[in-house]
Design a protein around this motif. Structure first.
Motif, PDB file in Angstrom:
ATOM      1  N   ALA A 184     -79.119  -9.216  40.943  1.00 50.16           N
ATOM      2  CA  ALA A 184     -78.457 -10.498  41.155  1.00 50.16           C
ATOM      3  C   ALA A 184     -77.398 -10.339  42.248  1.00 50.16           C
ATOM      4  O   ALA A 184     -76.749  -9.291  42.349  1.00 50.16           O
ATOM      5  CB  ALA A 184     -77.813 -10.989  39.859  1.00 50.16           C
ATOM      6  N   ILE A 185     -77.245 -11.377  43.062  1.00 48.49           N
ATOM      7  CA  ILE A 185     -76.338 -11.316  44.215  1.00 48.49           C
ATOM      8  C   ILE A 185     -75.336 -12.455  44.141  1.00 48.49           C
ATOM      9  O   ILE A 185     -75.705 -13.618  43.918  1.00 48.49           O
ATOM     10  CB  ILE A 185     -77.137 -11.403  45.530  1.00 48.49           C
ATOM     11  N   LYS A 186     -74.070 -12.118  44.333  1.00 48.45           N
ATOM     12  CA  LYS A 186     -72.997 -13.106  44.436  1.00 48.45           C
ATOM     13  C   LYS A 186     -72.176 -12.756  45.668  1.00 48.45           C
ATOM     14  O   LYS A 186     -71.596 -11.661  45.761  1.00 48.45           O
ATOM     15  CB  LYS A 186     -72.106 -13.065  43.192  1.00 48.45           C
ATOM     16  N   ASP A 233     -75.721 -16.325  43.264  1.00 54.18           N
ATOM     17  CA  ASP A 233     -76.305 -17.029  44.414  1.00 54.18           C
ATOM     18  C   ASP A 233     -77.794 -16.750  44.549  1.00 54.18           C
ATOM     19  O   ASP A 233     -78.567 -17.616  44.963  1.00 54.18           O
ATOM     20  CB  ASP A 233     -75.609 -16.593  45.709  1.00 54.18           C
ATOM     21  N   GLU A 234     -78.187 -15.517  44.235  1.00 55.97           N
ATOM     22  CA  GLU A 234     -79.584 -15.106  44.347  1.00 55.97           C
ATOM     23  C   GLU A 234     -79.926 -14.181  43.187  1.00 55.97           C
ATOM     24  O   GLU A 234     -79.069 -13.415  42.726  1.00 55.97           O
ATOM     25  CB  GLU A 234     -79.846 -14.353  45.661  1.00 55.97           C
ATOM     26  N   VAL A 235     -81.165 -14.241  42.746  1.00 54.54           N
ATOM     27  CA  VAL A 235     -81.680 -13.331  41.726  1.00 54.54           C
ATOM     28  C   VAL A 235     -83.079 -12.922  42.157  1.00 54.54           C
ATOM     29  O   VAL A 235     -83.847 -13.746  42.690  1.00 54.54           O
ATOM     30  CB  VAL A 235     -81.724 -13.989  40.332  1.00 54.54           C
ATOM     31  N   PHE A 236     -83.421 -11.666  41.951  1.00 55.52           N
ATOM     32  CA  PHE A 236     -84.796 -11.239  42.210  1.00 55.52           C
ATOM     33  C   PHE A 236     -85.182 -10.131  41.239  1.00 55.52           C
ATOM     34  O   PHE A 236     -84.320  -9.469  40.657  1.00 55.52           O
ATOM     35  CB  PHE A 236     -85.004 -10.797  43.662  1.00 55.52           C
ATOM     36  N   ILE A 237     -86.474  -9.979  41.053  1.00 54.35           N
ATOM     37  CA  ILE A 237     -87.002  -8.906  40.217  1.00 54.35           C
ATOM     38  C   ILE A 237     -87.761  -7.920  41.088  1.00 54.35           C
ATOM     39  O   ILE A 237     -88.180  -8.251  42.218  1.00 54.35           O
ATOM     40  CB  ILE A 237     -87.923  -9.426  39.098  1.00 54.35           C
ATOM     41  N   GLN A 242     -95.202  -6.765  41.885  1.00 49.37           N
ATOM     42  CA  GLN A 242     -94.592  -7.906  42.564  1.00 49.37           C
ATOM     43  C   GLN A 242     -93.601  -7.501  43.652  1.00 49.37           C
ATOM     44  O   GLN A 242     -93.013  -8.371  44.301  1.00 49.37           O
ATOM     45  CB  GLN A 242     -93.900  -8.809  41.535  1.00 49.37           C
ATOM     46  N   GLU A 243     -93.384  -6.211  43.816  1.00 46.85           N
ATOM     47  CA  GLU A 243     -92.489  -5.684  44.854  1.00 46.85           C
ATOM     48  C   GLU A 243     -91.090  -6.283  44.699  1.00 46.85           C
ATOM     49  O   GLU A 243     -90.434  -6.052  43.683  1.00 46.85           O
ATOM     50  CB  GLU A 243     -93.088  -5.944  46.238  1.00 46.85           C
ATOM     51  N   VAL A 244     -90.621  -7.051  45.686  1.00 47.08           N
ATOM     52  CA  VAL A 244     -89.336  -7.750  45.603  1.00 47.08           C
ATOM     53  C   VAL A 244     -89.649  -9.240  45.492  1.00 47.08           C
ATOM     54  O   VAL A 244     -90.108  -9.859  46.459  1.00 47.08           O
ATOM     55  CB  VAL A 244     -88.468  -7.485  46.858  1.00 47.08           C
ATOM     56  N   CYS A 245     -89.416  -9.806  44.307  1.00 46.01           N
ATOM     57  CA  CYS A 245     -89.858 -11.181  44.050  1.00 46.01           C
ATOM     58  C   CYS A 245     -88.669 -12.064  43.683  1.00 46.01           C
ATOM     59  O   CYS A 245     -87.960 -11.796  42.704  1.00 46.01           O
ATOM     60  CB  CYS A 245     -90.883 -11.189  42.920  1.00 46.01           C
ATOM     61  N   PRO A 246     -88.425 -13.139  44.440  1.00 47.56           N
ATOM     62  CA  PRO A 246     -87.278 -14.008  44.172  1.00 47.56           C
ATOM     63  C   PRO A 246     -87.431 -14.766  42.854  1.00 47.56           C
ATOM     64  O   PRO A 246     -88.531 -15.172  42.463  1.00 47.56           O
ATOM     65  CB  PRO A 246     -87.290 -14.988  45.355  1.00 47.56           C
ATOM     66  N   GLY A 261     -83.296 -16.554  48.447  1.00 45.64           N
ATOM     67  CA  GLY A 261     -82.072 -16.420  49.218  1.00 45.64           C
ATOM     68  C   GLY A 261     -82.219 -15.533  50.442  1.00 45.64           C
ATOM     69  O   GLY A 261     -83.203 -14.800  50.603  1.00 45.64           O
ATOM     70  N   VAL A 262     -81.214 -15.590  51.285  1.00 49.15           N
ATOM     71  CA  VAL A 262     -81.215 -14.860  52.549  1.00 49.15           C
ATOM     72  C   VAL A 262     -81.305 -13.356  52.319  1.00 49.15           C
ATOM     73  O   VAL A 262     -82.108 -12.663  52.962  1.00 49.15           O
ATOM     74  CB  VAL A 262     -79.943 -15.193  53.361  1.00 49.15           C
ATOM     75  N   TYR A 263     -80.503 -12.823  51.419  1.00 52.66           N
ATOM     76  CA  TYR A 263     -80.485 -11.383  51.221  1.00 52.66           C
ATOM     77  C   TYR A 263     -81.770 -10.899  50.548  1.00 52.66           C
ATOM     78  O   TYR A 263     -82.265  -9.803  50.833  1.00 52.66           O
ATOM     79  CB  TYR A 263     -79.263 -10.971  50.409  1.00 52.66           C
ATOM     80  N   THR A 264     -82.312 -11.726  49.662  1.00 50.17           N
ATOM     81  CA  THR A 264     -83.602 -11.372  49.054  1.00 50.17           C
ATOM     82  C   THR A 264     -84.674 -11.280  50.126  1.00 50.17           C
ATOM     83  O   THR A 264     -85.493 -10.357  50.134  1.00 50.17           O
ATOM     84  CB  THR A 264     -84.005 -12.412  47.989  1.00 50.17           C
ATOM     85  N   ARG A 265     -84.660 -12.237  51.050  1.00 51.82           N
ATOM     86  CA  ARG A 265     -85.618 -12.211  52.161  1.00 51.82           C
ATOM     87  C   ARG A 265     -85.430 -10.955  53.009  1.00 51.82           C
ATOM     88  O   ARG A 265     -86.406 -10.327  53.448  1.00 51.82           O
ATOM     89  CB  ARG A 265     -85.439 -13.460  53.031  1.00 51.82           C
TER      90      ARG A 265
END
Length: 281
Positions: A184-186, A233-237, A242-246, A261-265
C-alpha cells in the motif's frame, strides 16, 4: 501430459496417489509454483531455496538434491513443449500407515508438472476489486505447506462476492491476500506487512522489494490496520501469476481515484524491464 515423479518423467495416466500418502491424508507436505517466461524459470533459485526452507521447517527430507531437481524440471519443461506457464512442485512425506506422528521409515514423494498460463494483462492493466475477510489460517503461513483450506475459503468468499482476491485481516491487522502479498502506498511511503510467521514471503514480493530500492518510494515493512489501508493512495498485490497487480477497490471502498496509481504503474514497468533483462532472447 507427462509429470515428474521423484527422478523419473512418466505419463500422468500411469501416476497414482497411495491411499495412505501423508500429503493426501494430513496435508503433510510442501509445494512451489515457478513462473515460466519464454522457456525460462523466473527466480528459480529463490523458489527452490524456499522449498528447501519449507522442507527444513517441517523436518521433511527432500528425495533429490536441488541441482538435480532443477535439471529434472528443465527436462520436464522441454518434454511439455510449454514455454509460457508454470511448473508446480509438490513434496509429501510419503505413504505410511495412518498415524499422526512422523513415520519412522517412509520415502518422500516429489511430483511436478507444467501447465500453460498466460499473463493476466487485463487485470494488470485495469486493476482488480477485492474483499476483506478474517485471517483464519494457522500460525506458520511462512511455510509453503499444503495446508491451504483457510486460503481456499477466503478466495471462495471473494469469488462469491465478485472479487478477484480476499485481503486477510488478523486481530485488526492486514496481513496479505489469500494467494498474494499486499502493498500500500501513501504519498511516497510504501507499506507491507513484515515477513514473519503471519505471511508467506512471496518470491515476487522479494523482487518488488528490490525494485523499491531503486524507486522514489520509502519502504516500511510494518503492520497496518484496515482503516489505514482504506486511506491509502494506491494498493497492489504481488504473486507469481499476477506479478504486480493494482487493487482499485476493497469491499465498498474505492482506492485512490479508482484506477491504477502512478507508482504501481512504475513498478509494473520496472518488473517488465527486469523480465526483459533476465529472459534470454
Amino acid at each position: 501430459m507427462n509429470i515428474l515423479l521423484n527422478n523419473r518423467i512418466i505419463s500422468r495416466e500411469s501416476f497414482t496417489v497411495d491411499l495412505e500418502d501423508r500429503g493426501f491424508q494430513f496435508g503433510d507436505g510442501i509445494y512451489e509454483v515457478i513462473r515460466i517466461y519464454d522457456g525460462f524459470f523466473f527466480e528459480w533459485e529463490a523458489h527452490l531455496e524456499r522449498l528447501v526452507r519449507s522442507a527444513k521447517e517441517l523436518m521433511l527430507p527432500l528425495p533429490t538434491a536441488i541441482h538435480t531437481l532443477y535439471q529434472n524440471l528443465q527436462l520436464l519443461m522441454k518434454d511439455s513443449k510449454i514455454t509460457n506457464g508454470t511448473v508446480y512442485i509438490q513434496v509429501t512425506r510419503g505413504a505410511a500407515p495412518r498415524f499422526h506422528a512422523f513415520p519412522k521409515e517412509t520415502e518422500p514423494t516429489l511430483v511436478a508438472y507444467v501447465r500453460e498460463m498466460q499473463r493476466p494483462l487485463e487485470q494488470m492493466r485495469n486493476g482488480i476489486k477485492t474483499i476483506t475477510t478474517e485471517d483464519i489460517r494457522w500460525l506458520r503461513v511462512d511455510i509453503k505447506s499444503l495446508n491451504l483450506l483457510g486460503n481456499v475459503l477466503a478466495k471462495q468468499k471473494a469469488v462469491e462476492q465478485g472479487g478477484a482476491e480476499a485481503i486477510l485481516i488478523r486481530d485488526g491487522i492486514v496481513t496479505e491476500g489469500s494467494s498474494s502479498n499486499l502493498f500500500a502506498i501513501k504519498g511516497k511511503q510504501c507499506f507491507t506487512h513484515p515477513a514473519n510467521h503471519l505471511i508467506l514471503n512471496g518470491i515476487t514480493r522479494q523482487v518488488v522489494l528490490r525494485l523499491l530500492n531503486n524507486s522514489e518510494l520509502t519502504l516500511h515493512e510494518t503492520s497496518f490496520t484496515l482503516d489505514e489501508l482504506l486511506e491509502m493512495d494506491e494498493v497492489f498485490i504481488t504473486n507469481t501469476g499476477q506479478e504486480v497487480c493494482p487493487v482499485i477497490q476493497i469491499d465498498d471502498s474505492v482506492i485512490g481515484k479508482g484506477t491504477p496509481g502512478v507508482y504501481t504503474r512504475q513498478l509494473q514497468s520496472a518488473f517488465e524491464a527486469l523480465l526483459g533483462a533476465v529472459i534470454p532472447s
